[in-house]
Write a protein that holds these residues in place. Structure first.
Motif, PDB file in Angstrom:
ATOM      1  N   UNK A  16      -7.733  -4.436   7.503  1.00  0.00           N
ATOM      2  CA  UNK A  16      -8.641  -5.576   7.364  1.00  0.00           C
ATOM      3  C   UNK A  16      -7.885  -6.843   7.017  1.00  0.00           C
ATOM      4  N   UNK A  17      -6.908  -6.728   6.098  1.00  0.00           N
ATOM      5  CA  UNK A  17      -6.125  -7.909   5.722  1.00  0.00           C
ATOM      6  C   UNK A  17      -5.348  -8.453   6.914  1.00  0.00           C
ATOM      7  N   UNK A  18      -4.730  -7.553   7.694  1.00  0.00           N
ATOM      8  CA  UNK A  18      -3.967  -7.995   8.865  1.00  0.00           C
ATOM      9  C   UNK A  18      -4.881  -8.630   9.901  1.00  0.00           C
ATOM     10  N   UNK A  19      -6.058  -8.012  10.132  1.00  0.00           N
ATOM     11  CA  UNK A  19      -6.983  -8.556  11.122  1.00  0.00           C
ATOM     12  C   UNK A  19      -7.503  -9.931  10.714  1.00  0.00           C
ATOM     13  N   UNK A  20      -7.797 -10.098   9.429  1.00  0.00           N
ATOM     14  CA  UNK A  20      -8.257 -11.404   8.973  1.00  0.00           C
ATOM     15  C   UNK A  20      -7.186 -12.468   9.163  1.00  0.00           C
ATOM     16  N   UNK A  21      -5.948 -12.107   8.839  1.00  0.00           N
ATOM     17  CA  UNK A  21      -4.859 -13.066   8.995  1.00  0.00           C
ATOM     18  C   UNK A  21      -4.643 -13.408  10.467  1.00  0.00           C
ATOM     19  N   UNK A  22      -4.666 -12.374  11.326  1.00  0.00           N
ATOM     20  CA  UNK A  22      -4.485 -12.636  12.761  1.00  0.00           C
ATOM     21  C   UNK A  22      -5.652 -13.420  13.342  1.00  0.00           C
ATOM     22  N   UNK A  23      -6.872 -13.114  12.871  1.00  0.00           N
ATOM     23  CA  UNK A  23      -8.043 -13.843  13.362  1.00  0.00           C
ATOM     24  C   UNK A  23      -7.969 -15.316  13.000  1.00  0.00           C
ATOM     25  N   UNK A  56       0.804  -1.225   0.000  1.00  0.00           N
ATOM     26  CA  UNK A  56       0.000   0.000   0.000  1.00  0.00           C
ATOM     27  C   UNK A  56       0.832   1.268   0.000  1.00  0.00           C
ATOM     28  N   UNK A  57       1.990   1.255   0.693  1.00  0.00           N
ATOM     29  CA  UNK A  57       2.830   2.450   0.711  1.00  0.00           C
ATOM     30  C   UNK A  57       3.394   2.724  -0.671  1.00  0.00           C
ATOM     31  N   UNK A  58       3.819   1.687  -1.369  1.00  0.00           N
ATOM     32  CA  UNK A  58       4.354   1.874  -2.723  1.00  0.00           C
ATOM     33  C   UNK A  58       3.254   2.395  -3.660  1.00  0.00           C
ATOM     34  N   UNK A  59       2.045   1.860  -3.549  1.00  0.00           N
ATOM     35  CA  UNK A  59       0.948   2.349  -4.376  1.00  0.00           C
ATOM     36  C   UNK A  59       0.649   3.821  -4.068  1.00  0.00           C
ATOM     37  N   UNK A  60       0.629   4.180  -2.773  1.00  0.00           N
ATOM     38  CA  UNK A  60       0.385   5.577  -2.404  1.00  0.00           C
ATOM     39  C   UNK A  60       1.480   6.483  -2.959  1.00  0.00           C
ATOM     40  N   UNK A  61       2.740   5.996  -2.950  1.00  0.00           N
ATOM     41  CA  UNK A  61       3.819   6.785  -3.547  1.00  0.00           C
ATOM     42  C   UNK A  61       3.602   6.962  -5.047  1.00  0.00           C
ATOM     43  N   UNK A 107      -6.981  19.050  -6.318  1.00  0.00           N
ATOM     44  CA  UNK A 107      -7.251  17.980  -5.361  1.00  0.00           C
ATOM     45  C   UNK A 107      -6.997  18.517  -3.957  1.00  0.00           C
ATOM     46  N   UNK A 108      -7.986  18.446  -3.117  1.00  0.00           N
ATOM     47  CA  UNK A 108      -7.850  18.993  -1.777  1.00  0.00           C
ATOM     48  C   UNK A 108      -7.121  18.023  -0.873  1.00  0.00           C
ATOM     49  N   UNK A 109      -6.712  18.531   0.266  1.00  0.00           N
ATOM     50  CA  UNK A 109      -6.042  17.672   1.243  1.00  0.00           C
ATOM     51  C   UNK A 109      -6.984  16.605   1.776  1.00  0.00           C
ATOM     52  N   UNK A 110      -8.300  16.882   1.768  1.00  0.00           N
ATOM     53  CA  UNK A 110      -9.251  15.889   2.247  1.00  0.00           C
ATOM     54  C   UNK A 110      -9.250  14.650   1.358  1.00  0.00           C
ATOM     55  N   UNK A 111      -9.036  14.836   0.049  1.00  0.00           N
ATOM     56  CA  UNK A 111      -8.990  13.681  -0.847  1.00  0.00           C
ATOM     57  C   UNK A 111      -7.792  12.798  -0.517  1.00  0.00           C
ATOM     58  N   UNK A 112      -6.638  13.435  -0.247  1.00  0.00           N
ATOM     59  CA  UNK A 112      -5.469  12.649   0.124  1.00  0.00           C
ATOM     60  C   UNK A 112      -5.703  11.904   1.435  1.00  0.00           C
ATOM     61  N   UNK A 113      -6.410  12.555   2.365  1.00  0.00           N
ATOM     62  CA  UNK A 113      -6.734  11.890   3.624  1.00  0.00           C
ATOM     63  C   UNK A 113      -7.627  10.684   3.373  1.00  0.00           C
ATOM     64  N   UNK A 114      -8.606  10.850   2.455  1.00  0.00           N
ATOM     65  CA  UNK A 114      -9.499   9.738   2.115  1.00  0.00           C
ATOM     66  C   UNK A 114      -8.705   8.588   1.515  1.00  0.00           C
ATOM     67  N   UNK A 115      -7.781   8.898   0.583  1.00  0.00           N
ATOM     68  CA  UNK A 115      -6.974   7.855  -0.045  1.00  0.00           C
ATOM     69  C   UNK A 115      -6.133   7.116   0.989  1.00  0.00           C
ATOM     70  N   UNK A 116      -5.476   7.889   1.856  1.00  0.00           N
ATOM     71  CA  UNK A 116      -4.658   7.253   2.895  1.00  0.00           C
ATOM     72  C   UNK A 116      -5.535   6.413   3.814  1.00  0.00           C
ATOM     73  N   UNK A 117      -6.729   6.922   4.139  1.00  0.00           N
ATOM     74  CA  UNK A 117      -7.642   6.164   4.988  1.00  0.00           C
ATOM     75  C   UNK A 117      -8.089   4.869   4.356  1.00  0.00           C
ATOM     76  N   UNK A 118      -8.381   4.902   3.047  1.00  0.00           N
ATOM     77  CA  UNK A 118      -8.815   3.695   2.349  1.00  0.00           C
ATOM     78  C   UNK A 118      -7.695   2.658   2.324  1.00  0.00           C
ATOM     79  N   UNK A 142      -7.885  -1.009   4.172  1.00  0.00           N
ATOM     80  CA  UNK A 142      -7.712  -2.283   3.472  1.00  0.00           C
ATOM     81  C   UNK A 142      -6.580  -3.086   4.100  1.00  0.00           C
ATOM     82  N   UNK A 143      -5.477  -2.400   4.385  1.00  0.00           N
ATOM     83  CA  UNK A 143      -4.349  -3.097   5.009  1.00  0.00           C
ATOM     84  C   UNK A 143      -4.733  -3.632   6.388  1.00  0.00           C
TER      85      UNK A 143
END
Length: 579
Positions: free
Chosen positions: A171-178, A21-26, A153-164, A168-169
């Motif tokens: 949820x994936x970690x929680x599913x694996x740990x569960x 996810x960090x590479x995609x965000x970059x 593009x406002x800063x809120x959009x970047x916040x939304x992208x980072x939040x998404x 996702x990350x």
């Protein structure tokens, strides 16, 4: 970027580092021209190479000693999976493993422990790092560039992208740990139930052992069949209650029917008509007869009895339900008993016929053959079910009820067959040839001889007659909807005005009074919702659906209201939507 790519490749801890996810965000920031593409790509590639290289060096230097180190000793299952994957794929596992989360950070360690040649590992490591970086950076850069072209593009959009990305990350970690934490608990509870059942006699202990005993190879299949039986029966009874009482599912039926009728096209109609003919009575009889002949020829009398019972009981139950409920079809296209809609005979017969046949053919086969048979039968059943919806022959609730009823019946037959006739050997190859031949011959014959008649039967037609102007002026306006209705049947705001006129007449009248068309729903106007300074008139209007239908035209008119108690002026928009 360098740290994320490096740590994601380090043994064990790389499984919880959100490097991808960090590479995609970059990549998104590269597309927005906020980061240098070559510097980011170089950092990602170098970090990925060094991370895998360090893990490889650990495995080559310390070998099995690593198993005693923390945190490696806390996750012995990772080594087993990594070794199994490396043994199966060889050198390719170093390249492919970088893209697979469960073994990503352990395959280089196993490669080192297996003394994979340094030069070979280095070549594969560099190639995989370049490919991994490109696969994650390029989609992000394209997405960021599209936003850059769309506008500010406002800063809120970047916040939304980072939040998404973070969500996702997480949820994936929680599913694996569960899964890791819950599976040992589930296994212990299963072992306790099995131990309790082995020490006792009676019906319930026998049922528990047949469903949960890991020593019995058929227990997992029986457990799936039992869950399918309970779930299918529960779903069918719930849908039946909704149909009888007219609950919200009936409102959804109308929405799905209207939506599919608007999507119909000529060539898709031809495909769907041919598909629905494969689920008809003539093809079903041909398949049933061919299977019966093969089973009788091979003297598989018990299986033949189950086969005839499966199909015969399903047909009798369908007829009883149709006569009891007498539910009308969306469009009248049949006579007699076939004019009733609930449940769908095509869908119920198909899932019983091909579902039970798939169960018989897949028994005692390997996993790949089982999956192939399951996918083929499920695909055929799904196509037949969708064709009934697409052609307007059934409501959505008819199809869902038929699928759940058929699945429950097939599951019950599978449980009984496994318990009582499990040892009878079946001529799988002969059955496959017989079914394939029946489908080809009977299907071709039906398509050739009945296609013209079926094309006329399933032709597009309107389910509602138009309202004439004279009737509307007298009392027809009273029969039209008085309130907007949501998909679930809830009545919303009133439809206060009725206006008879053509679009050519309505549009200039509204425009002369100051109404205008709002901006369309495109990427640029949609992004303006995220800007706090965007004017109301720049934003697209949220369409309100009426029984699942969008408005034909939408107009808006802005005005200012002066407050009388020292509040600032408030800008409002009135919206006029024409259905």
């Amino acid at each position: 970027m360098f740290a994320a790519a490096l740590l994601e490749s380090v043994a064990v801890i790389g499984t919880v580092i959100p490097g991808s996810p960090i590479v995609f965000a970059a990549g998104v920031l590269i597309g927005l021209q906020a980061l240098d593409p070559w510097g980011v790509a170089g950092a990602a590639v170098v970090g990925a190479i060094l991370g895998d290289g360090f893990s490889y060096w650990l495995g080559r230097r310390y070998h099995d000693t690593l198993r005693t180190w923390w945190p490696l000793k806390a996750h012995p299952g990772l080594f087993a999976r990594g070794q199994a994957y490396f043994a199966k794929q060889g050198s390719k596992s170093v390249f492919l493993g970088r893209f697979l989360g469960p073994v990503r950070a352990i395959v280089p360690v196993v490669a080192g422990m297996s003394d994979m040649p340094v030069l070979r590992f280095t070549v594969v490591n560099v190639l995989s790092a370049i490919a991994w970086s490109a696969v994650h950076l390029l989609p992000g850069a394209l997405f960021g560039a599209s936003m850059q072209l769309a506008g500010a593009v406002s800063s809120r959009l970047l916040i939304v992208l980072v939040g998404v990305v973070a969500f996702v990350w997480l949820c994936a970690v929680l599913l694996r740990l569960t899964h890791r934490s819950a599976w040992p608990v589930v296994s212990r509870q299963r072992d306790r139930i099995v131990a309790w059942a082995r020490a006792r006699s009676g019906m319930f202990p026998r049922v528990a052992l047949s469903l949960l005993d890991p020593a019995r190879p058929e227990s997992f299949g029986l457990l799936i069949a039992a869950v399918t039986l309970l779930g299918g029966a529960w779903m069918f009874l719930g849908i039946l209650e909704d149909v009888v009482s007219g609950d919200p599912l009936v409102q959804v039926d109308q929405v799905v029917f209207l939506a599919l009728q608007k999507l119909r096209t000529g060539w898709v109609d031809e495909v769907m008509i041919a598909t629905t003919e494969l689920g008809g009575a003539m093809v079903a009889i041909a398949v049933m007869a061919s299977v019966s002949v093969v089973l009788a020829w091979k003297r598989c009398w018990h299986t033949l009895a189950y086969w005839l019972t499966a199909v015969g009981f399903a047909q009798a139950l369908i007829w009883i339900l149709k006569m009891a409920l007498e539910r009308a079809r969306p469009i009248a296209m049949y006579d007699g008993t076939e004019s009733f809609s609930f449940p769908s005979g095509h869908v119920a017969s198909s899932i019983v016929l091909y579902g039970f046949l798939a169960f018989l053919l897949a028994r005692e086969k390997g996993p790949r053959i089982k999956w192939a048979i399951t996918l083929l039968s499920a695909g055929l059943i799904g196509l037949i079910a969708f064709s009934r919806l697409y052609l307007g022959a059934h409501w959505l609730s008819d199809v869902l009820a038929s699928l759940s009823l058929g699945a429950a019946w097939v599951a019950l037959l599978s449980l009984a067959y496994t318990q009582h006739v499990g040892t009878e050997r079946l001529p799988a190859r002969a059955l496959l040839i017989a079914v394939w031949g029946a489908l080809m011959l009977a299907g071709t014959a039906v398509v050739v001889t009945h296609h013209a008649t079926d094309a006329a039967r399933y032709a597009i037609r309107s389910s509602a007659s138009p309202v004439l102007l004279a009737d509307w002026r007298m009392d027809g306006w009273q029969r039209l909807a008085a309130r907007r209705t949501e998909v679930d049947g809830d009545h919303e705001e009133p439809l206060q005005v009725q206006w008879a006129g053509s679009a050519n007449r309505i549009v200039p009248v509204l425009e002369a009074e100051g109404w205008r068309r709002p901006p369309p729903w495109a990427l640029r106007p949609s992004l303006l919702w995220l800007l706090p300074s965007a004017a109301v008139g720049q934003l697209p209007v949220l369409a309100k659906f009426h029984r699942g239908e969008m408005p034909t035209m939408t107009f808006e008119k802005g005005f200012f209201v002066e407050s009388t108690v020292n509040f600032p002026s408030l800008q409002h928009n009135s919206v006029f939507q024409i259905d």
